[in-house]
Design an enzyme around this catalytic site. Structure first.
Site, PDB file in Angstrom:
ATOM      1  N   HIS A 173     -42.321 -10.157 119.302  1.00  0.00           N
ATOM      2  CA  HIS A 173     -43.676  -9.807 118.880  1.00  0.00           C
ATOM      3  C   HIS A 173     -44.339 -11.082 118.390  1.00  0.00           C
ATOM      4  O   HIS A 173     -43.683 -12.102 118.181  1.00  0.00           O
ATOM      5  CB  HIS A 173     -43.653  -8.740 117.767  1.00  0.00           C
ATOM      6  CG  HIS A 173     -43.007  -9.218 116.513  1.00  0.00           C
ATOM      7  ND1 HIS A 173     -41.638  -9.295 116.370  1.00  0.00           N
ATOM      8  CD2 HIS A 173     -43.533  -9.678 115.357  1.00  0.00           C
ATOM      9  CE1 HIS A 173     -41.350  -9.769 115.178  1.00  0.00           C
ATOM     10  NE2 HIS A 173     -42.483 -10.010 114.535  1.00  0.00           N
ATOM     11  N   HIS A 196     -47.513 -13.305 116.033  1.00  0.00           N
ATOM     12  CA  HIS A 196     -48.322 -13.383 114.822  1.00  0.00           C
ATOM     13  C   HIS A 196     -49.400 -14.438 115.005  1.00  0.00           C
ATOM     14  O   HIS A 196     -49.205 -15.422 115.719  1.00  0.00           O
ATOM     15  CB  HIS A 196     -47.475 -13.794 113.607  1.00  0.00           C
ATOM     16  CG  HIS A 196     -46.449 -12.798 113.227  1.00  0.00           C
ATOM     17  ND1 HIS A 196     -46.753 -11.623 112.574  1.00  0.00           N
ATOM     18  CD2 HIS A 196     -45.101 -12.790 113.396  1.00  0.00           C
ATOM     19  CE1 HIS A 196     -45.640 -10.946 112.365  1.00  0.00           C
ATOM     20  NE2 HIS A 196     -44.624 -11.632 112.858  1.00  0.00           N
ATOM     21  N   GLU A 210     -48.112 -14.807 107.410  1.00  0.00           N
ATOM     22  CA  GLU A 210     -47.681 -14.177 108.655  1.00  0.00           C
ATOM     23  C   GLU A 210     -48.585 -12.979 108.954  1.00  0.00           C
ATOM     24  O   GLU A 210     -48.961 -12.727 110.095  1.00  0.00           O
ATOM     25  CB  GLU A 210     -46.232 -13.738 108.484  1.00  0.00           C
ATOM     26  CG  GLU A 210     -45.663 -12.921 109.600  1.00  0.00           C
ATOM     27  CD  GLU A 210     -44.298 -12.379 109.234  1.00  0.00           C
ATOM     28  OE1 GLU A 210     -43.313 -12.941 109.722  1.00  0.00           O
ATOM     29  OE2 GLU A 210     -44.232 -11.398 108.461  1.00  0.00           O
ATOM     30  N   HIS A 260     -41.863 -14.333 118.150  1.00  0.00           N
ATOM     31  CA  HIS A 260     -40.463 -14.455 117.776  1.00  0.00           C
ATOM     32  C   HIS A 260     -39.806 -13.079 117.790  1.00  0.00           C
ATOM     33  O   HIS A 260     -40.470 -12.065 117.855  1.00  0.00           O
ATOM     34  CB  HIS A 260     -40.296 -15.120 116.400  1.00  0.00           C
ATOM     35  CG  HIS A 260     -40.861 -14.350 115.252  1.00  0.00           C
ATOM     36  ND1 HIS A 260     -40.633 -14.691 113.949  1.00  0.00           N
ATOM     37  CD2 HIS A 260     -41.658 -13.256 115.190  1.00  0.00           C
ATOM     38  CE1 HIS A 260     -41.245 -13.852 113.136  1.00  0.00           C
ATOM     39  NE2 HIS A 260     -41.875 -12.982 113.867  1.00  0.00           N
ATOM     40  N   HIS A 307     -48.383 -21.157 120.308  1.00  0.00           N
ATOM     41  CA  HIS A 307     -48.258 -20.504 121.617  1.00  0.00           C
ATOM     42  C   HIS A 307     -46.854 -20.662 122.192  1.00  0.00           C
ATOM     43  O   HIS A 307     -46.679 -20.834 123.394  1.00  0.00           O
ATOM     44  CB  HIS A 307     -49.323 -21.019 122.585  1.00  0.00           C
ATOM     45  CG  HIS A 307     -50.705 -20.852 122.052  1.00  0.00           C
ATOM     46  ND1 HIS A 307     -51.298 -19.622 121.916  1.00  0.00           N
ATOM     47  CD2 HIS A 307     -51.590 -21.763 121.564  1.00  0.00           C
ATOM     48  CE1 HIS A 307     -52.500 -19.781 121.385  1.00  0.00           C
ATOM     49  NE2 HIS A 307     -52.694 -21.061 121.160  1.00  0.00           N
ATOM     50  N   CYS A 340     -39.394  -5.704 113.767  1.00  0.00           N
ATOM     51  CA  CYS A 340     -39.386  -7.132 114.103  1.00  0.00           C
ATOM     52  C   CYS A 340     -38.160  -7.518 114.923  1.00  0.00           C
ATOM     53  O   CYS A 340     -38.048  -8.655 115.376  1.00  0.00           O
ATOM     54  CB  CYS A 340     -39.464  -7.982 112.838  1.00  0.00           C
ATOM     55  SG  CYS A 340     -40.998  -7.736 111.940  1.00  0.00           S
TER      56      CYS A 340
END
Length: 144
Positions: free
Chosen positions: A39, A41, A130, A14, A80, A33
């Site tokens: 990026h 998680h 997260e 996201h 994914h 972010c």
């Protein structure tokens, strides 16, 4: 009553960026972010339900049914994926982990009774990690 918690893992990417804010405000608010390329998680989701112990089976509920619900309502739509681009829930909402927790809870609650008809088990809460430092907990009764 016994609470049963099942854990699931999924990866997603996201970018935290609020359209109504300018570039500098987004950078200040979201820091790294806000990277234009996004990026990812490796999220860990824990779903908790509670109910009475069934004397015959020794179980509170059939865990495989919860696993199927989470697979259909969480893993298939979010794993994914680029949350910003691939998920309808985040077309107009910043895909923070707080908003991801709300989206997951809504999906689980909307489909709970089809999988678990009757009063038990009741969906109690979810927890989504997260990172090792960022963990978000949401009670089922806080979301319609």
């Amino acid at each position: 009553m016994i609470r049963v918690t099942r854990r699931y893992r999924f990866s997603a990417s996201h970018r935290l960026h609020a359209a109504e804010l300018d570039q500098e405000a987004n950078r200040r608010l979201y820091g790294k972010c806000n990277n234009p390329f996004g990026h990812g998680h490796d999220y860990e989701l824990a779903v908790s339900a509670r109910g009475p112990l069934d004397e015959g089976s020794g179980l509170v509920f059939d865990r495989a049914r919860l696993d199927r619900l989470v697979a259909e309502q969480v893993l298939e739509p979010f794993a994914h994926r680029n949350l910003n681009e691939d998920c309808e829930e985040f077309r107009s909402v910043v895909p923070t982990s707080e908003n991801l927790a709300v989206a997951i809870m809504r999906r689980l609650k909307q489909n709970w009774n089809a999988v678990f008809p009757g009063p038990w088990p009741s969906l109690e809460k979810l927890c989504i990690a997260e990172t090792g430092r960022n963990i978000f907990i949401l009670s089922a009764d806080e979301i319609e």
